[in-house]
Design an enzyme around this catalytic site. Structure first.
Site, short mmCIF file in Angstrom:
data_model
loop_
_atom_site.label_atom_id
_atom_site.label_comp_id
_atom_site.label_asym_id
_atom_site.label_seq_id
_atom_site.Cartn_x
_atom_site.Cartn_y
_atom_site.Cartn_z
N LYS A 90 0.86 -1.19 0.00
CA LYS A 90 0.00 0.00 0.00
C LYS A 90 0.90 1.23 0.00
CE LYS A 90 -4.33 1.08 2.34
NZ LYS A 90 -5.00 0.92 3.64
O1 G3P Z 1 -9.23 1.95 4.63
C1 G3P Z 1 -9.06 3.26 5.06
C2 G3P Z 1 -9.64 3.43 6.40
O2 G3P Z 1 -8.91 2.71 7.34
C3 G3P Z 1 -9.81 4.85 6.82
O3 G3P Z 1 -10.99 4.88 7.48
O4 G3P Z 1 -12.64 5.72 9.02
O5 G3P Z 1 -10.21 6.34 9.31
O6 G3P Z 1 -11.54 7.30 7.46
P1 G3P Z 1 -11.37 6.13 8.38
#
Ligand code: G3P
Length: 217
Positions: A90
């Site tokens: 990634k």
């Molecule tokens: O896959 C990306 C994710 O982990 C981010 O999620 O909820 O932190 O925006 P969030």
């Protein structure tokens, strides 16, 4: 649309894997930091827990700034479990990340370009050979933009331009996101276990099960 789980928590990964709907795992530095364990060890453990999924995303650390540094970290990560081709590198969506993506894709390494917030970023990542591109819809919703619309535009663009990169809808926060990104043409939604649990439920299902149980008695 396939399901990946978005976590570095082993217990949640085991619970989701048991159901039989899991095609992959995504992690990021914030998710790994929550686990208080050496990053490489956790990636190795995850790979052992989910032997037959297509992808386990391991993100280069924030210490890797240049493409060269990202590639050095990537080479260590892909050797964690020798011969395990599900480890997906990634990379951040910036010029250095794209350069690393082009290099690694050329070597046959799976890549996931992350932190995508525009169609143009997705197009660049696809042209750099990304196996996966990860638009973050929840974070766009947080700033009053339409995250699902971004996913549908990327899906339309990839169809028109015959680009092979798969779209991972990321930063998925709730069940409605899941339905809408599936209809918008995402190839994959990566979601926390809590959301997997939520989408399995409906109050009428619970009531129906309770009524059948009562009548059976
Ligand atoms: O896959 C990306 C994710 O982990 C981010 O999620 O909820 O932190 O925006 P969030």
């Amino acid at each position: 649309m396939k399901f990946f789980i978005d976590t570095a928590n082993l217990e949640d990964i085991q619970k989701a894997y048991k159901i039989g709907v899991l095609s992959g795992v995504t992690t990021n530095p914030s998710l790994v930091a929550k686990e208080n364990i050496k990053f490489e060890d956790r990636i190795a453990e995850i790979c052992r827990e989910v032997p037959d999924v297509e992808s386990v995303s391991a993100e280069v650390t924030p210490n890797a700034i240049t493409a060269e540094e990202m590639i050095t970290e990537a080479e260590e990560l892909i050797n964690i479990n020798e011969g395990d081709d599900k480890i997906t590198i990634k990379l951040p969506m910036n010029l250095e990340g794209l350069e690393a993506c082009r290099y690694l894709s050329g070597k046959g390494v799976k890549t996931n370009v992350t932190l995508i917030f525009t169609v143009n970023q997705a197009l660049l990542a696809a042209r750099a050979g990304a196996t996966y591109v990860s638009p973050f819809l929840g974070r766009l919703d947080d700033i009053s933009e339409d995250g699902v619309l971004l996913v549908s535009k990327i899906a339309e663009l990839f169809r028109l331009q015959k680009l092979d990169s798969q779209i991972i809808a990321a930063s998925v926060r709730h069940p409605d996101h899941v339905t809408r990104v599936a209809l918008a043409g995402a190839d994959i939604a990566t979601i926390p276990f809590q959301v997997i649990e939520q989408i399995s439920k409906h109050p009428l299902t619970d009531q129906g099960i309770a009524k059948f149980a009562a009548d059976w008695k």
